[in-house]
Scaffold this active site. Structure first.
Site, mmCIF file in Angstrom:
data_model
loop_
_atom_site.group_PDB
_atom_site.id
_atom_site.type_symbol
_atom_site.label_atom_id
_atom_site.label_comp_id
_atom_site.label_asym_id
_atom_site.label_seq_id
_atom_site.Cartn_x
_atom_site.Cartn_y
_atom_site.Cartn_z
ATOM 1 N N LYS A 213 93.637 61.063 58.726
ATOM 2 C CA LYS A 213 94.041 60.971 57.322
ATOM 3 C C LYS A 213 93.472 62.137 56.512
ATOM 4 O O LYS A 213 94.179 62.750 55.690
ATOM 5 C CB LYS A 213 93.560 59.648 56.741
ATOM 6 C CG LYS A 213 93.708 59.518 55.237
ATOM 7 C CD LYS A 213 95.163 59.519 54.794
ATOM 8 C CE LYS A 213 95.259 59.252 53.298
ATOM 9 N NZ LYS A 213 96.640 59.220 52.822
ATOM 10 N N CYS A 267 94.337 61.417 46.711
ATOM 11 C CA CYS A 267 94.258 61.803 48.121
ATOM 12 C C CYS A 267 93.938 63.284 48.297
ATOM 13 O O CYS A 267 92.836 63.648 48.684
ATOM 14 C CB CYS A 267 95.563 61.457 48.830
ATOM 15 S SG CYS A 267 95.823 59.686 49.051
#
Length: 420
Positions: A213, A267
């Site tokens: 991720k 993010c």
């Protein structure tokens, strides 16, 4: 193992859509959050965020009775954790307090056979820490062992990887990376995601899943930093950076992303720092990309200040129109938004002269300061002496800009290029 009841912890931009698609698949879902307003909104069949298609799903599953929200933790078969993982301080140290709080909360109701899945973007090793917190709280339960017969509670990591504005579709269709703390944990998590995910589920260990991720978002951050650096170089050489990138991307193996006002969201603007924090001597390129992208708002602020100094007269204060505050087009998410940084700074410098055009929020929004004026697109184009495009919202593209021939326009998001 049966998945008759799922508890989704954290009903924000990821948790709420996740709860929606799971419950739409026929599973009973209880959403857990700390905000009473959020609970009331969801239980009335409405939503507190902007996400296309989400409200229709929420209304349907709430009316059907497969989704409800609560402030109080309840027993469940599966616990999906989707809470923020911010950083703090100049060293960008990851702050895991929210995950720790969830661990303390759900450990009260855990029973043998439960599956706990962490979806929050996290530094490598966080899933192991989650196991430690749960184990310390519940020494009566065995949290993952090499022998499945000895395990009471299974734990896995599966990062979300969706695009705001298209979350519902991507939750169904995107591939998932799943890393369990043991083989059985991975298998159970894969079985669970197959309830609603049509994409592939790829099995790995928790550390690799966590790093995957971070790597995905760091890759994009580095590419954006390259584009932003090209924008600065092109400006010095009187080159149209949008045309430059368009032409360079005609090469079959080149795919440069677009420059912009910086990088925002929870993010891409955050995750690369997790790698840098854990690998300060080796993550040199990733760190430099973060510094380049974080510096872009200051460049824009400087450009606006220079323009105003050159054009302002003693008898007239220039009005500055900033188009777009969210961190990306067509959403209301302001987290880590570079446009917000720009707006607040300019509003402090040019008090009462800054006009905000943001179609996804209303007057009184918490991101607005008293020095800002939220106005319509038409009013801003009419009264502002300087127009600054920061976010290419659909509404800006779909209506006439009324600015052909105007030189008092700064376009940092390629909006006018799309109209040419």
């Amino acid at each position: 193992m049966k998945f008759d009841k799922v508890c989704v912890v954290g009903l924000g931009y990821i948790g709420l859509p996740t709860a929606a698609v799971i419950s739409a698949s026929g599973v009973n879902v209880v959403g857990l959050d700390v905000d009473e307003r959020v609970i009331r909104t969801i239980n009335s069949g409405q939503i507190h965020i902007v996400e296309p298609g989400l409200e229709d799903v929420i209304k349907r599953v709430v009316n059907r009775g497969t989704l409800r929200a609560t402030l109080t933790v309840e027993p469940a078969d599966v616990f999906v954790i989707a809470v923020p993982t911010p950083f703090e301080g100049s060293n960008h140290t990851p702050d895991l307090k929210y995950i720790r709080m969830v661990a303390d909360n759900i450990s009260k109701v855990l029973t043998s056979g439960n599956l706990v899945i962490l979806e929050s973007t996290s530094p490598v090793g966080t899933t192991e820490k989650l196991r430690g917190w749960l184990s310390n709280n519940r020494p009566d339960l065995n949290f993952v062992s090499d022998e499945a017969s000895e395990t009471d509670v299974f734990i896995a990591y599966c990062p979300e990887r969706v695009l705001p504005g298209n979350v519902i579709q991507e939750l169904y269709e995107n591939d998932r990376v799943i890393g369990g703390l043991c083989e059985k944990s991975s298998e159970l998590a894969i079985k669970f995601y197959h309830i609603f995910v049509s994409g592939e589920c790829y099995k790995t260990d928790a550390n690799t899943a966590e790093m995957a991720k971070l790597v995905e978002n760091s890759y994009r951050d580095v590419n954006i930093a390259f584009a932003n650096e090209l924008a600065a170089i092109s400006s010095d050489s009187d080159i149209n950076v949008w045309e430059l990138i368009r032409l360079a991307n005609r090469h079959p193996r080149v795919n440069i992303l677009s420059p912009g006002a910086g990088v925002g969201g929870h993010c891409i603007a955050v995750d690369p720092w997790f790698i840098v924090n854990q690998n300060p001597e080796k993550a040199k390129l990733i760190k430099q990309a973060r510094l380049i992208n974080d510096s872009k708002p200051q460049t824009i602020i400087g450009d606006v200040q220079d323009y105003c100094q050159r054009n302002e007269r003693h008898d007239k204060k220039l009005k500055i129109g900033l188009f777009g505050l969210s961190y990306k087009p067509d959403i209301d998410d302001m987290r880590e938004s570079p446009s917000v940084i720009i707006a607040k700074s300019l509003a402090g410098i040019f008090s009462g002269q800054v006009y905000i055009v943001e179609p996804n929020i209303q007057k009184g929004h918490s991101v607005l300061t008293p020095e800002m004026q939220l106005v319509s697109q038409e009013e801003a184009l009419l009264v502002c002496d300087l127009v600054v495009f920061l976010v290419p919202h659909r509404q800006f593209k779909d209506s006439p800009m009324l600015i052909p021939g105007r030189t008092d326009v700064f376009d940092y998001c390629g909006l006018l290029e799309d109209q040419s």
